[in-house]
Design an enzyme around this catalytic site. Structure first.
Site, PDB file in Angstrom:
ATOM      1  N   THR A  96       0.847  -1.188   0.000  1.00 54.23           N
ATOM      2  CA  THR A  96       0.000   0.000   0.000  1.00 54.23           C
ATOM      3  C   THR A  96       0.883   1.238   0.000  1.00 54.23           C
ATOM      4  O   THR A  96       1.928   1.266   0.650  1.00 54.23           O
ATOM      5  CB  THR A  96      -0.946   0.017   1.222  1.00 54.23           C
ATOM      6  OG1 THR A  96      -1.746   1.209   1.185  1.00 54.23           O
ATOM      7  CG2 THR A  96      -0.188  -0.047   2.527  1.00 54.23           C
TER       8      THR A  96
ATOM      9  N   HIS B 208       2.737 -11.862  14.151  1.00 54.63           N
ATOM     10  CA  HIS B 208       3.781 -12.500  14.952  1.00 54.63           C
ATOM     11  C   HIS B 208       3.476 -13.971  15.229  1.00 54.63           C
ATOM     12  O   HIS B 208       4.352 -14.731  15.657  1.00 54.63           O
ATOM     13  CB  HIS B 208       3.959 -11.741  16.279  1.00 54.63           C
ATOM     14  CG  HIS B 208       5.363 -11.744  16.791  1.00 54.63           C
ATOM     15  ND1 HIS B 208       6.267 -12.735  16.472  1.00 54.63           N
ATOM     16  CD2 HIS B 208       6.038 -10.887  17.596  1.00 54.63           C
ATOM     17  CE1 HIS B 208       7.412 -12.493  17.062  1.00 54.63           C
ATOM     18  NE2 HIS B 208       7.310 -11.368  17.757  1.00 54.63           N
TER      19      HIS B 208
END
Length: 519
Positions: free
Chosen positions: A438, A490
């Site tokens: 983006t 994560h």
């Protein structure tokens, strides 16, 4: 010798399709590569083009018929051979059409034409329902075959509903803003209708007398209101019963509404059911208008997915900065030659997509996705590029970017941007994707935290190129710098891999020759 017109070869995931529309009739002449018929599948509409110039001699699969991959749809004869083979059907159809046109020209009732149910398109399995966004035609208004009647907004794209033939809408069954399911009936359509005939006869008759605008009158309460007047009443939130109509039969005209707005005589009374707190609020002088509109389906989907991403993913963001000098020099040196050779401009996104593709090959965890309790490792790089539109953010996907040239990437992004703004992107073009990029820099963003696009596990954020003083070989130099941000899940990606992935992109961009040498 007749040439067979066959349906396209469908992808493995598509078993069959439906003949959506024939753009030619038997006996019509066609040119090579001219559009003849459209086949609608579960995911996209496929166009069938003429394999050669000639005349459509036979239609073997009518509109609405279900067809399989490579099934024969019709036959194409030699040019001018309108009556060859099964051309009797064409002749019969021509006679029928001529009779219909003759009866229409003689003032025959349009309501006597064939009626069709106008249905919503077949939605893919991932889409349950849509919203009627806009009706482009009113009841009784003449339309041509394949002209857009309405737009259906789904979670991902806007689908167009077109007229099945020349004629007019006889009745609208699903108003703007209503929720509809796949293939729901939206309206009733009458062939040959339009103008002052058929369904629109009574409305257009009253509108033609002293009308100050286009469209049909509508009865609101006990008043007949002109279309332009109706629009102004809605804009100023007026009580129509308090407006005196000066048109024929007490018809409320635009001038009547303008007068009511000016003298304030038609304001709606405050609702007694409103909360006391709201009623007691002080009213400030001046223009402090508020407008309340429902959230679009696309905007609701974006909100839902972004909140879901933050609630389900263990999301962290790591940052770095890249010296864009080498890329900018390369771009300045070759941009004119590049545009002449490839008929597209050389931007920055092509470099970022190629650098990300190379980094994804080196760090497969970043290219993976999470499906429930399983990790899916992808042996390809499909990169989504976020595109901003008036309706919201969409993410079309570039497939197999590791095999694409920079020119292919730039052309693909330009095409996506244009079609995204026009609402013409296909659903399949926004599905899948193993990684997303983006670019907030085009709007001036210096630093931001992008949000992961589930089920992907990482997203790269580009930003504005800003000249800053940097220490280079013990000296201070002004360099064109860009902050990069990598948000990652994560649960899947360790911090070490995320940092090294971002450093790899940085190194590839600061030395673009690495992209060519694969080092």
């Amino acid at each position: 010798m007749a040439t067979e017109i066959k349906a396209p070869t469908f992808p493995e995931s598509v078993a069959e399709g439906t003949v959506a529309a024939w753009h030619k009739k038997p006996g019509d002449s066609v040119e090579r590569d001219e559009l003849i018929v459209e086949i609608e599948t579960d995911k996209v509409v496929l166009e069938v083009l003429a394999p050669e110039a000639g005349t459509l001699s036979d239609v073997m699969a009518e509109e609405g018929d279900t067809v399989e991959s490579e099934q024969v749809l019709g036959k194409l004869g030699a040019a001018g051979d309108a009556k060859s083979g099964d051309g009797e059907k064409a002749e019969k159809r021509e006679k029928e059409e001529g009779a219909a046109k003759a009866s229409a020209s003689e003032g025959g009732k349009a309501s006597g034409g064939k009626q069709h149910d106008v249905k919503a398109p077949s939605f893919p399995e991932s889409i349950q329902e849509g919203t009627v966004a806009t009706w482009h035609k009113k009841v009784g208004e003449a339309v041509k075959r394949d002209e857009v009647l309405a737009d259906i907004e789904t979670d991902k794209v806007v689908l167009e509903v077109v007229a099945p033939a020349d004629g007019a809408l006889a009745e609208i069954k699903a108003e703007e803003g209503s929720q509809v399911e796949s293939e729901a009936v939206l309206a009733v359509f009458t062939e040959g209708a339009g103008g002052d005939s058929g369904a629109g006869e009574s409305q257009s008759a009253s509108a033609s007398e002293g009308s100050d605008d286009d469209g049909a009158d509508e009865k609101v309460g006990d008043k007949i209101v002109a279309p332009a007047a109706r629009k102004m009443i809605a804009e100023h939130d007026l009580d129509v019963s308090r407006i005196e109509g000066t048109g024929k039969g007490g018809r409320v005209l635009k001038e009547d509404v303008q007068k009511a707005v000016k003298d304030g005589s038609a304001k709606k009374a405050a609702k007694s059911s409103a909360p006391a707190k709201k009623a007691a609020a002080p009213v400030a002088e001046g223009d402090r208008a508020e407008k309340r509109v429902p959230m679009t389906r696309l905007r609701k989907t974006i909100a839902k997915r972004l909140v879901e991403a933050q609630q389900t993913a263990a999301m962290l963001t790591t940052y770095n900065e890249v010296d864009m000098g080498a890329v900018m020099n390369l771009r300045a040196q070759y941009k004119e030659t590049f545009q002449k050779a490839h008929d597209t401009k050389l931007g920055f996104m092509g470099f970022f997509v190629k650098a990300a593709s190379e980094a994804l090959k080196r760090f497969p965890d970043v290219n993976a996705s999470i499906d429930g309790d399983e990790i899916v490792y992808h042996g390809f790089q499909d990169i989504g590029v976020a595109v901003s539109t008036d309706r919201g953010l969409v993410v079309p996907v570039l497939r197999d970017t590791d095999a694409m040239k920079i020119a292919d990437v730039e052309k693909g992004i330009v095409d996506f941007g244009r079609r995204a703004r026009d609402g013409k992107l296909g659903i399949d073009e926004m599905q899948g994707g193993t990684f997303t990029i983006t670019n907030g820099g085009i709007f001036g963003s210096l630093l931001s935290t992008p949000i992961i696009n589930p089920p992907q596990t990482a997203i790269l954020g580009m930003h504005k190129i800003q000249e800053r003083p940097m220490a280079v070989n013990g000296k201070v130099e002004i360099r064109p710098m860009m902050y990069l941000a990598l948000s990652y899940d994560h649960r899947m990606i360790d911090g070490k891999d995320a940092v090294q992935f971002l450093v790899t992109i940085k190194n590839l961009l600061e030395d673009p020759a690495r992209l060519l040498l694969d080092v």
